[in-house]
Design a protein around this motif. Structure first.
Motif, PDB file in Angstrom:
ATOM      1  N   THR A  83      48.404 -49.132 -37.450  1.00  0.00           N
ATOM      2  CA  THR A  83      46.985 -49.464 -37.294  1.00  0.00           C
ATOM      3  C   THR A  83      46.083 -48.759 -38.307  1.00  0.00           C
ATOM      4  N   ILE A  84      46.663 -47.970 -39.201  1.00  0.00           N
ATOM      5  CA  ILE A  84      45.847 -47.299 -40.220  1.00  0.00           C
ATOM      6  C   ILE A  84      45.077 -48.329 -41.060  1.00  0.00           C
ATOM      7  N   ILE A  85      45.631 -49.512 -41.185  1.00  0.00           N
ATOM      8  CA  ILE A  85      44.990 -50.540 -42.013  1.00  0.00           C
ATOM      9  C   ILE A  85      43.768 -51.165 -41.333  1.00  0.00           C
ATOM     10  N   ASP A  86      43.586 -50.888 -40.043  1.00  0.00           N
ATOM     11  CA  ASP A  86      42.496 -51.497 -39.283  1.00  0.00           C
ATOM     12  C   ASP A  86      41.222 -50.672 -39.250  1.00  0.00           C
ATOM     13  N   HIS A  87      41.240 -49.496 -39.854  1.00  0.00           N
ATOM     14  CA  HIS A  87      40.071 -48.617 -39.773  1.00  0.00           C
ATOM     15  C   HIS A  87      38.945 -49.051 -40.700  1.00  0.00           C
ATOM     16  N   VAL A  88      37.762 -49.058 -40.112  1.00  0.00           N
ATOM     17  CA  VAL A  88      36.544 -49.334 -40.860  1.00  0.00           C
ATOM     18  C   VAL A  88      35.931 -47.999 -41.258  1.00  0.00           C
ATOM     19  N   VAL A  89      35.530 -47.893 -42.505  1.00  0.00           N
ATOM     20  CA  VAL A  89      34.822 -46.702 -42.978  1.00  0.00           C
ATOM     21  C   VAL A  89      33.372 -47.097 -43.207  1.00  0.00           C
ATOM     22  N   ASP A  90      32.486 -46.355 -42.561  1.00  0.00           N
ATOM     23  CA  ASP A  90      31.051 -46.560 -42.740  1.00  0.00           C
ATOM     24  C   ASP A  90      30.571 -45.623 -43.835  1.00  0.00           C
ATOM     25  N   ILE A  91      29.837 -46.188 -44.777  1.00  0.00           N
ATOM     26  CA  ILE A  91      29.263 -45.356 -45.835  1.00  0.00           C
ATOM     27  C   ILE A  91      27.835 -45.048 -45.418  1.00  0.00           C
ATOM     28  N   GLN A  92      27.670 -43.809 -44.996  1.00  0.00           N
ATOM     29  CA  GLN A  92      26.397 -43.351 -44.454  1.00  0.00           C
ATOM     30  C   GLN A  92      25.274 -43.533 -45.474  1.00  0.00           C
ATOM     31  N   PHE A  93      24.090 -43.865 -45.007  1.00  0.00           N
ATOM     32  CA  PHE A  93      22.856 -44.006 -45.776  1.00  0.00           C
ATOM     33  C   PHE A  93      22.774 -45.309 -46.572  1.00  0.00           C
ATOM     34  N   PHE A  94      23.878 -46.051 -46.695  1.00  0.00           N
ATOM     35  CA  PHE A  94      23.863 -47.260 -47.519  1.00  0.00           C
ATOM     36  C   PHE A  94      24.181 -48.526 -46.728  1.00  0.00           C
ATOM     37  N   ASP A  95      24.450 -48.391 -45.431  1.00  0.00           N
ATOM     38  CA  ASP A  95      24.756 -49.533 -44.574  1.00  0.00           C
ATOM     39  C   ASP A  95      25.878 -50.398 -45.161  1.00  0.00           C
ATOM     40  N   LYS A  96      26.921 -49.738 -45.642  1.00  0.00           N
ATOM     41  CA  LYS A  96      28.098 -50.423 -46.186  1.00  0.00           C
ATOM     42  C   LYS A  96      29.296 -50.054 -45.318  1.00  0.00           C
ATOM     43  N   HIS A  97      30.218 -50.988 -45.203  1.00  0.00           N
ATOM     44  CA  HIS A  97      31.381 -50.812 -44.344  1.00  0.00           C
ATOM     45  C   HIS A  97      32.590 -51.427 -45.035  1.00  0.00           C
ATOM     46  N   TYR A  98      33.704 -50.711 -45.012  1.00  0.00           N
ATOM     47  CA  TYR A  98      34.910 -51.206 -45.670  1.00  0.00           C
ATOM     48  C   TYR A  98      36.134 -51.022 -44.788  1.00  0.00           C
ATOM     49  N   LEU A  99      37.065 -51.931 -44.960  1.00  0.00           N
ATOM     50  CA  LEU A  99      38.427 -51.803 -44.434  1.00  0.00           C
ATOM     51  C   LEU A  99      39.309 -51.668 -45.669  1.00  0.00           C
ATOM     52  N   PRO A 100      39.343 -50.483 -46.270  1.00  0.00           N
ATOM     53  CA  PRO A 100      39.969 -50.336 -47.589  1.00  0.00           C
ATOM     54  C   PRO A 100      41.486 -50.488 -47.609  1.00  0.00           C
ATOM     55  N   LEU A 101      42.119 -50.418 -46.437  1.00  0.00           N
ATOM     56  CA  LEU A 101      43.574 -50.538 -46.394  1.00  0.00           C
ATOM     57  C   LEU A 101      44.018 -51.866 -45.766  1.00  0.00           C
ATOM     58  N   GLN A 102      43.067 -52.725 -45.495  1.00  0.00           N
ATOM     59  CA  GLN A 102      43.374 -54.008 -44.869  1.00  0.00           C
ATOM     60  C   GLN A 102      44.381 -54.780 -45.729  1.00  0.00           C
ATOM     61  N   GLY A 103      45.423 -55.274 -45.091  1.00  0.00           N
ATOM     62  CA  GLY A 103      46.423 -56.065 -45.795  1.00  0.00           C
ATOM     63  C   GLY A 103      47.479 -55.249 -46.534  1.00  0.00           C
ATOM     64  N   TRP A 104      47.376 -53.917 -46.469  1.00  0.00           N
ATOM     65  CA  TRP A 104      48.335 -53.054 -47.160  1.00  0.00           C
ATOM     66  C   TRP A 104      49.707 -53.223 -46.520  1.00  0.00           C
ATOM     67  N   ARG A 105      50.677 -53.496 -47.356  1.00  0.00           N
ATOM     68  CA  ARG A 105      52.079 -53.604 -46.945  1.00  0.00           C
ATOM     69  C   ARG A 105      52.926 -53.069 -48.085  1.00  0.00           C
ATOM     70  N   ARG A 106      54.185 -52.902 -47.813  1.00  0.00           N
ATOM     71  CA  ARG A 106      55.102 -52.432 -48.853  1.00  0.00           C
ATOM     72  C   ARG A 106      55.025 -53.316 -50.095  1.00  0.00           C
ATOM     73  N   ASP A 107      54.880 -54.610 -49.883  1.00  0.00           N
ATOM     74  CA  ASP A 107      54.867 -55.555 -51.006  1.00  0.00           C
ATOM     75  C   ASP A 107      53.460 -56.029 -51.378  1.00  0.00           C
ATOM     76  N   ASN A 108      52.440 -55.358 -50.843  1.00  0.00           N
ATOM     77  CA  ASN A 108      51.072 -55.785 -51.123  1.00  0.00           C
ATOM     78  C   ASN A 108      50.128 -54.584 -51.100  1.00  0.00           C
ATOM     79  N   SER A 109      49.722 -54.143 -52.262  1.00  0.00           N
ATOM     80  CA  SER A 109      48.784 -53.019 -52.369  1.00  0.00           C
ATOM     81  C   SER A 109      47.354 -53.532 -52.271  1.00  0.00           C
ATOM     82  N   PRO A 110      46.445 -52.696 -51.791  1.00  0.00           N
ATOM     83  CA  PRO A 110      45.035 -53.090 -51.804  1.00  0.00           C
ATOM     84  C   PRO A 110      44.572 -53.374 -53.240  1.00  0.00           C
ATOM     85  N   ASN A 111      43.603 -54.245 -53.384  1.00  0.00           N
ATOM     86  CA  ASN A 111      43.110 -54.623 -54.724  1.00  0.00           C
ATOM     87  C   ASN A 111      42.639 -53.418 -55.525  1.00  0.00           C
ATOM     88  N   TRP A 112      41.937 -52.488 -54.864  1.00  0.00           N
ATOM     89  CA  TRP A 112      41.431 -51.333 -55.606  1.00  0.00           C
ATOM     90  C   TRP A 112      42.585 -50.503 -56.157  1.00  0.00           C
TER      91      TRP A 112
END
Length: 192
Positions: A83-112
């Protein structure tokens, strides 16, 4: 090693960037030398802390995999914490939210992460990939693996949402949604 201090140092550098480049979707493709430096450092630190997390899950991992790559890391981390891939990170003061590990698998790295590797291996052709959006995602992912590392090392029997971390300092910008940060208190067992 206090990995949170490194994250705090990168957050401070991010703060300087944000005073020159507004954190806004219209600026997401903005790239620069300073953004590149922080992006490369954030991704490198992500790998370092992720390998430490693998070592907690599977002692001997680092010795057994001296040239571990992101696929090897994903294999271990996702086996133990899917479930590590399901975490949302809130960027304080900027009202931005990311799931930076969404879709991460052995055969699929995050785009960044893929962009980081492209930049690292061919900077002259891929310099533009060190842009603000990738930096935001990399720092968000770094905050997640830092939290998991501290959680698994010091609170292994607690669930992540109930594990309250007694930090001597709180992350300023990158905070995992639904995680309780009990900061600014000294804990004799560990001071992170």
């Amino acid at each position: 090693m206090n990995y949170y201090n490194y994250l705090f140092a990168l957050e401070a550098k991010f703060q300087l960037i944000s005073s020159f480049v507004e954190v806004d979707e219209r600026n997401y493709q903005t790239f620069s030398t300073e953004i590149s430096l922080i992006f490369l450092a954030s991704c490198s630190e992500f790998e370092v802390v992720a390998k430490e997390l693998c070592e907690i899950f599977e002692p001997g991992f680092k010795n057994g995999h001296p040239k571990a790559n992101i696929s090897d890391i994903a294999d271990v981390i996702l086996r133990h914490c899917p479930t590590i891939i399901d975490h949302v990170v809130d960027i304080q003061f900027f009202d931005k939210h990311y799931l930076p590990l969404q879709g991460w698998r052995r055969d699929n790295s995050p785009n960044w992460w893929s962009d980081y590797n492209s930049l690292k291996h061919n900077r002259s052709e891929n310099y533009h990939l060190a842009h603000l959006e990738n930096l935001l995602k990399a720092l968000s992912a770094l905050s997640i693996v830092n939290h998991y590392y501290i959680w698994k090392k010091f609170c292994p029997n607690n669930q992540i949402h109930s594990a309250s971390l007694h930090l001597s300092r709180l992350p300023t910008y990158f905070r995992i949604r639904d995680v309780q940060y009990d900061g600014l208190r000294y804990n004799d067992d560990f001071d992170i």
